[in-house]
Design a protein around this motif. Structure first.
Motif, PDB file in Angstrom:
ATOM      1  N   UNK A 453     -12.892 -36.640  -1.247  1.00  0.00           N
ATOM      2  CA  UNK A 453     -12.980 -36.558  -2.749  1.00  0.00           C
ATOM      3  C   UNK A 453     -14.438 -35.930  -3.073  1.00  0.00           C
ATOM      4  N   UNK A 454     -15.348 -36.922  -2.437  1.00  0.00           N
ATOM      5  CA  UNK A 454     -16.850 -36.554  -2.711  1.00  0.00           C
ATOM      6  C   UNK A 454     -17.091 -35.165  -2.258  1.00  0.00           C
ATOM      7  N   UNK A 455     -16.700 -34.660  -1.037  1.00  0.00           N
ATOM      8  CA  UNK A 455     -17.053 -33.338  -0.757  1.00  0.00           C
ATOM      9  C   UNK A 455     -16.015 -32.233  -0.933  1.00  0.00           C
ATOM     10  N   UNK A 456     -15.059 -32.592  -1.647  1.00  0.00           N
ATOM     11  CA  UNK A 456     -13.945 -31.726  -2.326  1.00  0.00           C
ATOM     12  C   UNK A 456     -13.309 -30.949  -0.978  1.00  0.00           C
ATOM     13  N   UNK A 457     -13.058 -31.543  -0.115  1.00  0.00           N
ATOM     14  CA  UNK A 457     -12.851 -30.830   1.127  1.00  0.00           C
ATOM     15  C   UNK A 457     -11.258 -31.520   1.713  1.00  0.00           C
ATOM     16  N   UNK A 458     -10.676 -30.750   2.589  1.00  0.00           N
ATOM     17  CA  UNK A 458      -9.583 -31.037   3.207  1.00  0.00           C
ATOM     18  C   UNK A 458      -9.771 -31.909   4.558  1.00  0.00           C
ATOM     19  N   UNK A 459      -8.791 -32.586   5.091  1.00  0.00           N
ATOM     20  CA  UNK A 459      -8.799 -33.281   6.386  1.00  0.00           C
ATOM     21  C   UNK A 459      -8.699 -32.187   7.437  1.00  0.00           C
ATOM     22  N   UNK A 460      -8.102 -31.186   7.056  1.00  0.00           N
ATOM     23  CA  UNK A 460      -7.886 -29.906   7.964  1.00  0.00           C
ATOM     24  C   UNK A 460      -9.207 -29.288   8.363  1.00  0.00           C
ATOM     25  N   UNK A 461      -9.953 -29.428   7.443  1.00  0.00           N
ATOM     26  CA  UNK A 461     -11.300 -28.595   7.419  1.00  0.00           C
ATOM     27  C   UNK A 461     -12.317 -29.226   8.651  1.00  0.00           C
ATOM     28  N   UNK A 462     -12.139 -29.910   9.159  1.00  0.00           N
ATOM     29  CA  UNK A 462     -12.699 -30.522  10.394  1.00  0.00           C
ATOM     30  C   UNK A 462     -14.033 -31.299   9.715  1.00  0.00           C
ATOM     31  N   UNK A 463     -14.801 -31.478  10.582  1.00  0.00           N
ATOM     32  CA  UNK A 463     -16.075 -32.364  10.333  1.00  0.00           C
ATOM     33  C   UNK A 463     -17.364 -31.428   9.387  1.00  0.00           C
ATOM     34  N   UNK A 464     -17.195 -30.358   9.268  1.00  0.00           N
ATOM     35  CA  UNK A 464     -18.024 -29.478   8.290  1.00  0.00           C
ATOM     36  C   UNK A 464     -18.065 -29.948   6.939  1.00  0.00           C
ATOM     37  N   UNK A 465     -19.473 -30.245   6.351  1.00  0.00           N
ATOM     38  CA  UNK A 465     -19.312 -30.541   5.201  1.00  0.00           C
ATOM     39  C   UNK A 465     -20.417 -29.830   4.232  1.00  0.00           C
ATOM     40  N   UNK A 466     -20.043 -29.104   3.163  1.00  0.00           N
ATOM     41  CA  UNK A 466     -21.184 -28.508   2.289  1.00  0.00           C
ATOM     42  C   UNK A 466     -22.036 -29.703   1.731  1.00  0.00           C
ATOM     43  N   UNK A 467     -23.185 -28.994   1.325  1.00  0.00           N
ATOM     44  CA  UNK A 467     -24.270 -29.799   0.611  1.00  0.00           C
ATOM     45  C   UNK A 467     -23.928 -30.299  -0.780  1.00  0.00           C
ATOM     46  N   UNK A 468     -23.651 -31.601  -1.128  1.00  0.00           N
ATOM     47  CA  UNK A 468     -23.286 -32.001  -2.407  1.00  0.00           C
ATOM     48  C   UNK A 468     -24.464 -33.016  -2.899  1.00  0.00           C
ATOM     49  N   UNK A 469     -24.958 -32.414  -4.332  1.00  0.00           N
ATOM     50  CA  UNK A 469     -26.230 -33.353  -4.544  1.00  0.00           C
ATOM     51  C   UNK A 469     -25.627 -34.742  -5.317  1.00  0.00           C
ATOM     52  N   UNK A 470     -26.507 -35.758  -5.207  1.00  0.00           N
ATOM     53  CA  UNK A 470     -26.143 -36.997  -5.270  1.00  0.00           C
ATOM     54  C   UNK A 470     -26.050 -37.073  -6.911  1.00  0.00           C
ATOM     55  N   UNK A 501     -31.520 -35.425   0.811  1.00  0.00           N
ATOM     56  CA  UNK A 501     -32.839 -34.497   0.406  1.00  0.00           C
ATOM     57  C   UNK A 501     -33.902 -35.560  -0.256  1.00  0.00           C
ATOM     58  N   UNK A 502     -34.930 -34.731  -0.627  1.00  0.00           N
ATOM     59  CA  UNK A 502     -36.004 -35.521  -1.535  1.00  0.00           C
ATOM     60  C   UNK A 502     -35.411 -35.542  -2.902  1.00  0.00           C
ATOM     61  N   UNK A 503     -34.684 -34.448  -3.139  1.00  0.00           N
ATOM     62  CA  UNK A 503     -34.322 -34.532  -4.811  1.00  0.00           C
ATOM     63  C   UNK A 503     -33.132 -35.799  -4.883  1.00  0.00           C
ATOM     64  N   UNK A 504     -32.475 -35.918  -3.693  1.00  0.00           N
ATOM     65  CA  UNK A 504     -31.145 -37.006  -3.723  1.00  0.00           C
ATOM     66  C   UNK A 504     -32.145 -38.564  -3.854  1.00  0.00           C
ATOM     67  N   UNK A 505     -33.152 -38.403  -3.188  1.00  0.00           N
ATOM     68  CA  UNK A 505     -33.848 -39.725  -3.013  1.00  0.00           C
ATOM     69  C   UNK A 505     -34.676 -40.023  -4.337  1.00  0.00           C
TER      70      UNK A 505
END
Length: 624
Positions: A453-470, A501-505
């Motif tokens: 839900x957080x990364x809006x990905x499917x379980x089949x997409x593997x371990x890669x995740x896109x950058x999602x701002x906090x 990222x510094x912006x997320x912190x």
């Protein structure tokens, strides 16, 4: 004294300023106007068959309230004013107490009165037999007056000890009567007698039950803040009020036992009436604080009653009561105050095997939270954890995050099951496998969202995740991470924090919930781990200092930082001196960090910071 000319309003400033009501409480004007009205009729008006204060009287007590708001410069002036106003109350105390304006004024006047004056007001409200208390205490306005009068018993000890240097002939005559109860003490006992005679009516009444709860506090010798201090419409937080202890007469010790015995005769009402349940909760809380042995007896009798009711074959009646709004609150109090053996009995004979179902219930999950907290220091927690952890994902799906947060806090407090708790959370948020997802756990925990839900990905997409701002940090997610930050092993959280990222912190530092997480993780880290986090924060210190919440995080980081880390922070802040010194939040940071010294007297600043660091380390070693 009230002037004869002018309108009804107080005039502030100018040569014609009116001091009203003055030392005499406005009695002369009051008597003049009352005499004029009495020519035409009674001073009380009958509304719906019930006597009410007339308009002139209401106006008088409103002006008294205004005068009370102005305050008094001298004690003598205040005493004279109180005495004169109470003289006007005399003869119609019930009418005044049950009127909205009169009630508010009396509630403010009684704390300024001497205990014997309060006792005289109560004596008139109760009448010769005390039967009048029943009507006044159950009135929506009168109940507050009775509560305010009862609370004045906390000043009993101040006036019971007389100053020998101020003794006079009149006082010596009064000393002969010191062995007999004072007026206020007598009236409190009279109220308690009326409550005992009509206990079922009082504890079920929406207003009368509050009088009983205040009476229990007074007889026990402890008081919380008055109800009138609460802001109307403010959200009620389920936090136990801070109680203040005070000395009580010996008679109260015995009266509390008599009152509790009478209330226990109506224990059946505690599971059906919300007001009665609150009375029993107060009774147990007061006795736990002031009479531990009596509390144990009451806890045992209450538990025996709750567990002896008839229910479906093979089902404990406690499971039914846990799902009821009124009785569940009482059970929460019982759990919080119970000793180890009673907790063990409750779990073994009534709750074993049902914890997950109860944790999923919208009402019963709250007593389960109390049970988890109460068992943290006992071996019983291990069994509770093993049972609850099996339904963790279901509890998360139900949105009962209080159960999960309390489970984590109890793990931190007990030092047990911490690794297993972290593994279960990683599995529940779908970031356990593959191992590369471990570094994503912190934003998932704070937002209470699964990986997909957080990364809006499917379980089949593997371990890669896109950058999602906090962006989404929720209250319970913050509480959960703060509890996990107390675990012995925090590597997953710290690794995840260092990937942000510094912006997320900066987002975390400026967020009402996230700021607590960042502060907890930085301040509990080692010097080396803290240095890695601060390295990620470089370039954000000025914006943090100019933020209401970020500035507090920065101050907490500063207090736990080494001298070299403080120097790095100061070097980044100093170039923005004009911005920092003009900002409402950052100017405090500039002063507390002594940055002016850092700019102009660097060696002196370094010496001060080194001394503070050594002192902090010394105290840390002593505490360990």
């Amino acid at each position: 004294m009230l002037a004869k000319e002018g309108g009804n309003k107080l005039q502030k400033g100018g040569a014609r300023k009116r001091r009203h009501p003055a030392e005499d409480g406005g009695r002369q004007e009051w008597k003049k106007k009352r005499g004029e009205e009495e020519k035409g009729g009674s001073t009380a008006q009958a509304v719906g068959g019930r006597k009410r204060l007339d308009g002139l009287s209401v106006g008088y007590f409103r002006r008294v309230g205004e005068r009370l708001s102005e305050g008094f410069e001298e004690d003598e002036e205040r005493e004279m004013f109180v005495e004169n106003v109470l003289a006007e109350v005399k003869g119609k105390a019930s009418l005044v107490a049950t009127d909205q304006t009169g009630s508010i004024t009396l509630q403010r006047l009684l704390p300024l009165s001497r205990p014997e004056q309060v006792g005289e007001v109560l004596a008139e409200l109760g009448g010769e037999s005390g039967s009048g208390f029943r009507e006044v205490a159950c009135d929506r306005c009168g109940g507050h007056v009775v509560e305010s009068a009862l609370r004045q018993m906390s000043r009993w000890d101040e006036f019971s000890q007389k100053d020998p240097s101020k003794a006079s002939e009149e006082e010596e005559e009064e000393e002969e009567e010191e062995d007999s109860p004072g007026m206020l003490e007598t009236q409190v006992l009279s109220i308690s007698q009326v409550v005992r005679d009509n206990s079922s009516e009082f504890i079920r009444h929406v207003h009368g039950s509050h009088v009983v709860r205040t009476l229990l506090h007074v007889l026990g010798g402890c008081l919380g803040p008055p109800r009138s201090d609460a802001r109307p419409g403010a959200k009620e937080h389920r936090v136990a009020p801070q109680l203040t202890d005070f000395e009580i007469p010996t008679s109260f010790w015995y009266e509390l036992k008599s009152l509790t015995d009478t209330l226990m005769e109506n224990i059946n009402l505690s599971v059906t009436e919300g007001a009665a349940s609150a009375v029993f909760q107060t009774m147990l809380t007061v006795c736990h604080r002031k009479r531990p042995k009596l509390c144990r007896q009451l806890l045992k009798r209450t538990t025996e009653y709750l567990t002896s009711r008839s229910s479906a074959p093979g089902v404990s009646p406690l499971l039914v009561f846990l799902k009821d709004q009124s009785s569940s609150r009482l059970i929460e109090t019982i759990i919080q105050l119970s000793h180890k053996s009673l907790l063990r009995d409750l779990y073994k004979n009534h709750l074993k095997g049902s914890l997950v179902d109860l944790a999923l219930h919208p009402i019963a999950n709250f007593p389960i939270q109390r049970l988890t907290a109460a068992s943290a220091k006992h071996k019983l927690f291990l069994r509770l954890f093993d049972e609850l952890v099996q339904g963790m994902e279901g509890v998360l799906a139900a949105g009962h995050m209080g159960v999960i947060v309390q489970l984590a806090e109890s793990c931190a407090e007990s030092g047990e099951k911490q690794d297993e708790m972290m593994r279960c959370l990683l599995n529940s948020f779908h970031c356990a496998e593959p191992g590369s997802r471990h570094v994503c756990c912190l934003p998932l925990f704070m937002s209470l969202l699964t990986y997909e839900v957080y990364y809006q990905s499917d379980a089949t997409e593997g371990s890669t995740q896109k950058e999602v701002p906090l962006t989404s940090i929720c209250y319970h997610g913050s509480r959960l991470v703060q509890a996990l930050a107390k675990f012995k092993e925090r590597s997953h959280l710290l690794s995840s924090l260092r990937t942000l990222s510094p912006a997320d912190l900066l987002t975390m530092a400026s967020d009402p919930s996230g700021s607590h997480v960042l502060q907890a993780l930085i301040t509990t880290s080692s010097d080396k781990g803290r240095g890695k986090i601060l390295k990620r924060l470089e370039g954000q210190y000025v914006q943090m200092a100019c933020s209401k919440l970020g500035s507090r995080v920065l101050e907490a980081v500063w207090n736990s930082a080494s001298v070299s880390q403080r120097q790095s922070i100061a070097q980044e802040l100093v170039p923005s001196e004009s911005k920092l010194r003009s900002d409402q939040f950052a100017r405090h940071v500039w002063a507390k960090f002594a940055l002016s010294h850092f700019v102009h007297r660097r060696a002196h600043w370094q010496e001060i910071q080194t001394g503070e660091s050594k002192k902090r380390k010394l105290f840390s070693d002593l505490l360990e």
